[in-house]
Design an enzyme around this catalytic site. Structure first.
Site, mmCIF file in Angstrom:
data_model
loop_
_atom_site.group_PDB
_atom_site.id
_atom_site.type_symbol
_atom_site.label_atom_id
_atom_site.label_comp_id
_atom_site.label_asym_id
_atom_site.label_seq_id
_atom_site.Cartn_x
_atom_site.Cartn_y
_atom_site.Cartn_z
ATOM 1 N N LYS A 157 45.229 41.594 45.329
ATOM 2 C CA LYS A 157 44.880 40.406 45.269
ATOM 3 C C LYS A 157 46.199 40.227 46.211
ATOM 4 O O LYS A 157 45.067 38.487 45.937
ATOM 5 C CB LYS A 157 45.753 40.190 44.131
ATOM 6 C CG LYS A 157 44.399 40.680 42.715
ATOM 7 C CD LYS A 157 44.343 39.105 41.063
ATOM 8 C CE LYS A 157 43.375 39.863 39.782
ATOM 9 N NZ LYS A 157 43.656 39.520 38.921
ATOM 10 N N LYS B 37 35.034 47.776 43.292
ATOM 11 C CA LYS B 37 34.336 47.943 42.424
ATOM 12 C C LYS B 37 34.138 46.400 42.662
ATOM 13 O O LYS B 37 34.054 45.158 42.807
ATOM 14 C CB LYS B 37 35.674 47.530 41.196
ATOM 15 C CG LYS B 37 36.702 47.112 41.348
ATOM 16 C CD LYS B 37 37.606 46.579 40.402
ATOM 17 C CE LYS B 37 38.189 44.983 40.341
ATOM 18 N NZ LYS B 37 38.874 44.937 38.747
ATOM 19 N N LYS C 164 34.426 40.185 39.415
ATOM 20 C CA LYS C 164 34.284 38.517 38.809
ATOM 21 C C LYS C 164 33.941 37.551 39.655
ATOM 22 O O LYS C 164 33.519 37.119 39.445
ATOM 23 C CB LYS C 164 35.128 38.451 37.573
ATOM 24 C CG LYS C 164 35.444 38.482 36.063
ATOM 25 C CD LYS C 164 36.135 37.739 34.715
ATOM 26 C CE LYS C 164 36.734 38.442 34.565
ATOM 27 N NZ LYS C 164 38.039 39.025 34.297
HETATM 28 P P1 TYM Z 1 39.586 42.189 33.738
HETATM 29 O O1 TYM Z 1 39.803 40.524 32.825
HETATM 30 O O2 TYM Z 1 39.952 41.812 34.877
HETATM 31 O O3 TYM Z 1 38.428 42.467 32.633
HETATM 32 C C1 TYM Z 1 38.564 42.899 31.802
HETATM 33 C C2 TYM Z 1 38.156 44.358 30.819
HETATM 34 O O4 TYM Z 1 36.295 44.687 32.221
HETATM 35 C C3 TYM Z 1 37.346 46.015 32.583
HETATM 36 N N1 TYM Z 1 36.404 45.997 34.245
HETATM 37 C C4 TYM Z 1 35.601 46.707 34.804
HETATM 38 N N2 TYM Z 1 35.262 48.017 33.978
HETATM 39 C C5 TYM Z 1 34.262 48.995 34.995
HETATM 40 N N3 TYM Z 1 33.912 48.371 36.234
HETATM 41 C C6 TYM Z 1 34.120 47.167 36.741
HETATM 42 N N4 TYM Z 1 33.562 47.192 37.545
HETATM 43 C C7 TYM Z 1 35.143 46.326 35.528
HETATM 44 N N5 TYM Z 1 35.642 45.159 36.402
HETATM 45 C C8 TYM Z 1 36.275 45.425 34.705
HETATM 46 C C9 TYM Z 1 38.507 46.253 33.359
HETATM 47 O O5 TYM Z 1 38.773 47.305 33.661
HETATM 48 C C10 TYM Z 1 38.567 45.468 32.102
HETATM 49 O O6 TYM Z 1 39.310 46.176 30.782
HETATM 50 N N6 TYM Z 1 44.421 42.635 33.076
HETATM 51 C C11 TYM Z 1 43.202 43.125 32.214
HETATM 52 C C12 TYM Z 1 43.466 42.337 31.296
HETATM 53 C C13 TYM Z 1 44.378 42.086 30.242
HETATM 54 C C14 TYM Z 1 44.735 43.574 29.161
HETATM 55 C C15 TYM Z 1 45.776 42.490 28.665
HETATM 56 C C16 TYM Z 1 43.992 44.258 29.101
HETATM 57 C C17 TYM Z 1 45.187 40.967 29.814
HETATM 58 N N7 TYM Z 1 46.021 41.882 29.525
HETATM 59 C C18 TYM Z 1 45.956 43.843 28.195
HETATM 60 C C19 TYM Z 1 44.175 44.719 27.775
HETATM 61 C C20 TYM Z 1 45.420 45.262 27.332
HETATM 62 C C21 TYM Z 1 42.300 41.987 33.215
HETATM 63 O O7 TYM Z 1 42.346 41.211 34.244
HETATM 64 O O8 TYM Z 1 41.406 42.513 33.068
#
Ligand code: TYM
Length: 337
Positions: A119, A201, A204
């Site tokens: 990032k 990957k 979003k």
């Molecule tokens: P975030 O918002 O980027 O993504 C949410 C969830 O989706 C999964 N994910 C994916 N899985 C498969 N293929 C992909 N291309 C892909 N892109 C995203 C992520 O692994 C995630 O599970 N830091 C975290 C949010 C967060 C969080 C937490 C998660 C904040 N606090 C506590 C678990 C526990 C994040 O940015 O996810």
């Protein structure tokens, strides 16, 4: 079968950032698994808006997206009666514990986080301190609720390992305070790749043709999948180096609940063109159903607000217990009641 014995039930915490469009990567990697887990565990599903502002957001869009993510949680089948659903910024204990944990997290540890490095490279004009300490806020999210399991996609594994290290360090100094959480990363669908650059990957923030949003319409889905990058071969088979086809097979298997082997068998003797159409079809069908429910849910603002209010009250109650324990342990003076 639903496990109703609350004594034995383990706790799950997970979250999604309300930034960008929620993708089918988020769905297959996280959201869809959460639905299954709600029957066996006490789950907290958070919308982590405080994490989102580590990258500059348009305020009106962030507000709108926060409600949209909630409507999406409901539309995929996450039950607000069974689970605690809330917005991170509604429970102040997240920021409070994050501050304390910042003092037990090393600069070197945070410097090694690959998401930070990615990032920071993507937004060189805004490498802010929040982006750097992002994983500490994530550790606070998880540890506040004494979570046993954290269902996430592959990309979040490193952050959960850091969470465990922070918790172990704190427990080592002050005695048993935090439960040590485990990542819960299912075998398939945990890393959905970009359709245009299948070695990266699906993300979003990709607004081009690489990502399929949960809210894309049928035509857009068909167009994006038709244009998905594949290799010059013709066999629909999962193989080393065939990143594009491997990714489409993973998506197809995910949406049809089949194994990769079953999917391969189905397309024996067929070309990439037929295969891509079939992938587009199953994705558009399922997303179409989810979108109908999403629109229904989003229209009822009163219900959405009631869910968030109830969720944050229940979450705050649990979070307070852990935070008080932590404040006592580190030596903050507590006023007598
Ligand atoms: P975030 O918002 O980027 O993504 C949410 C969830 O989706 C999964 N994910 C994916 N899985 C498969 N293929 C992909 N291309 C892909 N892109 C995203 C992520 O692994 C995630 O599970 N830091 C975290 C949010 C967060 C969080 C937490 C998660 C904040 N606090 C506590 C678990 C526990 C994040 O940015 O996810």
């Amino acid at each position: 079968m639903e496990n109703t014995n609350t004594e034995q039930r383990k706790t799950i915490f997970s979250g999604i950032q309300p930034s960008g469009n929620i993708t089918i990567g988020n769905y297959l990697g996280a959201l869809r698994n959460w639905v299954k887990l709600q029957y066996e565990y006490d789950c907290l599903y958070c919308i982590v808006d405080m994490h989102s502002i580590t990258v500059r957001q348009n305020p009106a869009e962030l507000r709108r997206r926060s409600l949209e993510v909630l409507a999406l949680y409901l539309a995929v089948g996450i039950d607000p009666e069974k689970n605690i659903i809330f917005l991170q910024s509604h429970v102040p204990a997240h920021a409070e514990l994050a501050w304390v944990l910042n003092c037990y997290t090393m600069f070197g540890e945070l410097s090694r986080m690959t998401q930070f490095k990615d990032k920071a490279a993507k937004h060189p004009e805004n490498v802010n301190a929040g982006l750097f300490t992002y994983p500490v806020l994530m550790a606070a999210d998880i540890l506040l609720y004494q979570a046993d399991l954290v269902p996430v996609g592959q990309d979040q594994k490193q952050h959960i390992e850091l969470t465990r290290d922070i918790a172990e360090r704190f427990n080592g100094i002050y005695g048993e305070t935090f439960k040590i959480p485990e990542p819960y990363i299912p075998k398939e669908g945990t890393k959905i790749m970009s359709l245009t650059e299948p070695t990266k990957k699906m993300s979003k923030s990709d607004t081009g043709g690489g990502s399929i949003s949960m809210l894309d319409d049928r035509d857009t889905i068909v167009r994006k999948i038709k244009r998905a990058v594949t290799d010059s071969g013709s066999e629909v088979k999962y193989a080393e180096g065939k990143d594009g086809i491997n990714n489409l097979l993973t998506i197809y298997a995910g949406f049809t609940r089949k194994t990769i082997a079953e999917a391969e068998k189905e397309f024996e003797g067929k070309g990439y063109g037929d295969f891509k159409l079939a992938v587009a079809e199953v994705v558009a069908d399922e997303l179409g159903r989810i979108q109908a429910e999403f629109n229904r849910r989003l229209a009822d603002k009163e219900q959405l607000n009631a869910i968030l209010k109830n969720g944050s009250e229940r979450a705050a109650y649990l979070a307070r217990k852990t935070l008080s324990k932590v404040y006592r342990k580190v030596g903050f003076y507590i006023l007598e009641k």
